[in-house]
Enzyme design. Structure first.
Site, mmCIF file in Angstrom:
data_model
loop_
_atom_site.group_PDB
_atom_site.id
_atom_site.type_symbol
_atom_site.label_atom_id
_atom_site.label_comp_id
_atom_site.label_asym_id
_atom_site.label_seq_id
_atom_site.Cartn_x
_atom_site.Cartn_y
_atom_site.Cartn_z
ATOM 1 N N GLU A 102 16.612 -6.674 -33.630
ATOM 2 C CA GLU A 102 16.119 -6.074 -32.088
ATOM 3 C C GLU A 102 14.748 -5.141 -31.666
ATOM 4 O O GLU A 102 14.599 -4.449 -32.375
ATOM 5 C CB GLU A 102 17.295 -5.369 -32.134
ATOM 6 C CG GLU A 102 18.682 -5.982 -31.447
ATOM 7 C CD GLU A 102 18.552 -6.443 -29.717
ATOM 8 O OE1 GLU A 102 16.782 -6.378 -29.283
ATOM 9 O OE2 GLU A 102 19.302 -6.509 -28.565
ATOM 10 N N ASP A 103 14.028 -5.260 -30.051
ATOM 11 C CA ASP A 103 13.758 -4.735 -30.080
ATOM 12 C C ASP A 103 14.325 -3.236 -29.472
ATOM 13 O O ASP A 103 13.197 -2.449 -29.362
ATOM 14 C CB ASP A 103 13.280 -5.464 -28.191
ATOM 15 C CG ASP A 103 14.411 -5.539 -27.613
ATOM 16 O OD1 ASP A 103 15.664 -5.770 -27.317
ATOM 17 O OD2 ASP A 103 13.750 -6.108 -26.192
ATOM 18 N N ASP A 106 19.831 1.310 -27.211
ATOM 19 C CA ASP A 106 20.097 1.794 -25.088
ATOM 20 C C ASP A 106 21.393 2.315 -25.479
ATOM 21 O O ASP A 106 21.499 3.527 -26.571
ATOM 22 C CB ASP A 106 19.288 0.910 -24.010
ATOM 23 C CG ASP A 106 18.895 1.792 -22.878
ATOM 24 O OD1 ASP A 106 18.644 2.589 -23.281
ATOM 25 O OD2 ASP A 106 19.846 1.654 -21.838
ATOM 26 N N PHE A 155 11.868 3.877 -18.918
ATOM 27 C CA PHE A 155 11.732 2.931 -19.526
ATOM 28 C C PHE A 155 11.121 2.418 -19.645
ATOM 29 O O PHE A 155 9.291 2.881 -19.160
ATOM 30 C CB PHE A 155 12.229 2.230 -17.537
ATOM 31 C CG PHE A 155 12.082 0.742 -17.827
ATOM 32 C CD1 PHE A 155 13.186 0.170 -18.414
ATOM 33 C CD2 PHE A 155 11.170 -0.056 -17.556
ATOM 34 C CE1 PHE A 155 12.829 -1.326 -18.370
ATOM 35 C CE2 PHE A 155 11.003 -1.813 -17.490
ATOM 36 C CZ PHE A 155 11.959 -1.903 -17.873
ATOM 37 N N ARG A 168 5.317 -8.063 -21.505
ATOM 38 C CA ARG A 168 5.561 -8.361 -22.787
ATOM 39 C C ARG A 168 4.243 -8.579 -23.739
ATOM 40 O O ARG A 168 4.331 -9.124 -25.503
ATOM 41 C CB ARG A 168 6.216 -9.659 -23.186
ATOM 42 C CG ARG A 168 7.509 -10.022 -22.070
ATOM 43 C CD ARG A 168 8.356 -11.263 -23.355
ATOM 44 N NE ARG A 168 9.515 -11.339 -22.379
ATOM 45 C CZ ARG A 168 11.195 -10.285 -22.573
ATOM 46 N NH1 ARG A 168 10.927 -9.649 -22.803
ATOM 47 N NH2 ARG A 168 12.086 -11.140 -21.157
HETATM 48 P P1 5GP Z 1 21.857 -1.488 -24.587
HETATM 49 O O1 5GP Z 1 23.322 -2.649 -24.607
HETATM 50 O O2 5GP Z 1 21.407 -1.154 -25.191
HETATM 51 O O3 5GP Z 1 21.739 -1.015 -23.712
HETATM 52 O O4 5GP Z 1 20.998 -1.772 -23.765
HETATM 53 C C1 5GP Z 1 20.254 -3.026 -24.830
HETATM 54 C C2 5GP Z 1 19.196 -3.746 -24.339
HETATM 55 O O5 5GP Z 1 18.206 -3.282 -22.640
HETATM 56 C C3 5GP Z 1 17.988 -4.530 -24.902
HETATM 57 O O6 5GP Z 1 17.574 -5.084 -25.206
HETATM 58 C C4 5GP Z 1 16.177 -4.301 -23.369
HETATM 59 O O7 5GP Z 1 16.765 -5.779 -23.445
HETATM 60 C C5 5GP Z 1 17.061 -3.377 -22.500
HETATM 61 N N1 5GP Z 1 16.524 -2.276 -22.871
HETATM 62 C C6 5GP Z 1 17.077 -0.526 -22.533
HETATM 63 N N2 5GP Z 1 16.118 -0.040 -22.236
HETATM 64 C C7 5GP Z 1 15.043 -0.827 -22.102
HETATM 65 C C8 5GP Z 1 13.253 -0.521 -21.615
HETATM 66 O O8 5GP Z 1 12.766 0.581 -21.788
HETATM 67 N N3 5GP Z 1 12.225 -1.153 -21.370
HETATM 68 C C9 5GP Z 1 13.224 -3.043 -21.466
HETATM 69 N N4 5GP Z 1 12.324 -3.587 -20.934
HETATM 70 N N5 5GP Z 1 14.192 -3.059 -21.622
HETATM 71 C C10 5GP Z 1 15.229 -2.056 -22.356
HETATM 72 MG MG MG Z 2 17.045 -6.662 -26.881
#
Ligand code: 5GP
Ligand code: MG
Length: 178
Positions: A102-103, A106, A155, A168
């Protein structure tokens, strides 16, 4: 400090490419040691993880496969609202050792859903590997075994991650500046 503009927001470098690649190297070595003899299948979650997945996978030194999945969101008929469905997984993962790439994690909700879905397909084990983790935002219990970097709540964009589709291609990671 160099500030760049993407759409309406300003961003400044917070993690340089050299630091990212150093952590990627460390994770690849650790995973190669841990999963020796397991013939792991890496599953990279598109779009955000594509750059991390490429840099990580090329440093894996044991026999391994890689495939790519996407999470499609749609408004479900159930009361829980948005449902995420795993698409693009053509491999049979029964009995396999899976490494999800995963990238960013959050709240952890996306990863939790993904693990639930993969878990129904009887893999031997699923290990989570993320480029970034925001520990203060995590709101579901998750066992994240491989973490390249922990970051604060702000962010970020770059190195595969986007702001509204852009950013990206940046080689460093940038944080929004207010
Ligand atoms: P989660 O379900 O863990 O809250 O969210 C994960 C997804 O939220 C990530 O795969 C990404 O797409 C997006 N996301 C959360 N924080 C960031 C951030 O700081 N920057 C970006 N570009 N995407 C984020
Ligand atoms: Mg992602």
């Amino acid at each position: 400090m160099d500030v760049i503009k993407i759409k309406d927001k300003d961003f400044a470098v917070s993690i340089p490419e050299s630091k990212i690649l150093c952590e990627v190297e460390r994770l690849a070595a650790q995973i190669s040691r841990d999963l020796e003899g397991k013939n792991p299948l890496f599953l990279a979650v598109l779009n955000g993880s594509f750059m991390f997945a490429a840099d990580l996978f090329r440093r894996i030194t044991i026999p391994a496969e890689i495939s790519f999945v996407k999470l499609a969101s749609y408004e479900g008929v159930s009361s829980t609202g948005v449902i995420k469905e795993v698409i693009g997984l053509s491999e049979n993962i029964a009995g396999r050792t899976i490494v999800v790439i995963e990238d960013i994690i959050d709240t952890g909700c996306t990863m939790q859903k993904l693990l639930e879905s993969l878990g129904t397909r009887n893999p031997e084990a699923i290990h989570v590997c993320t480029l970034l983790l925001k520990p203060e935002k995590l709101k579901v219990p998750l066992d994240v075994k491989y973490i390249a970097l922990e970051i604060p709540n702000d962010f970020i964009v770059g190195y595969g991650l986007d702001y509204d589709g852009y950013g990206r291609n940046l080689k460093d990671i940038y944080t929004v500046v207010e």
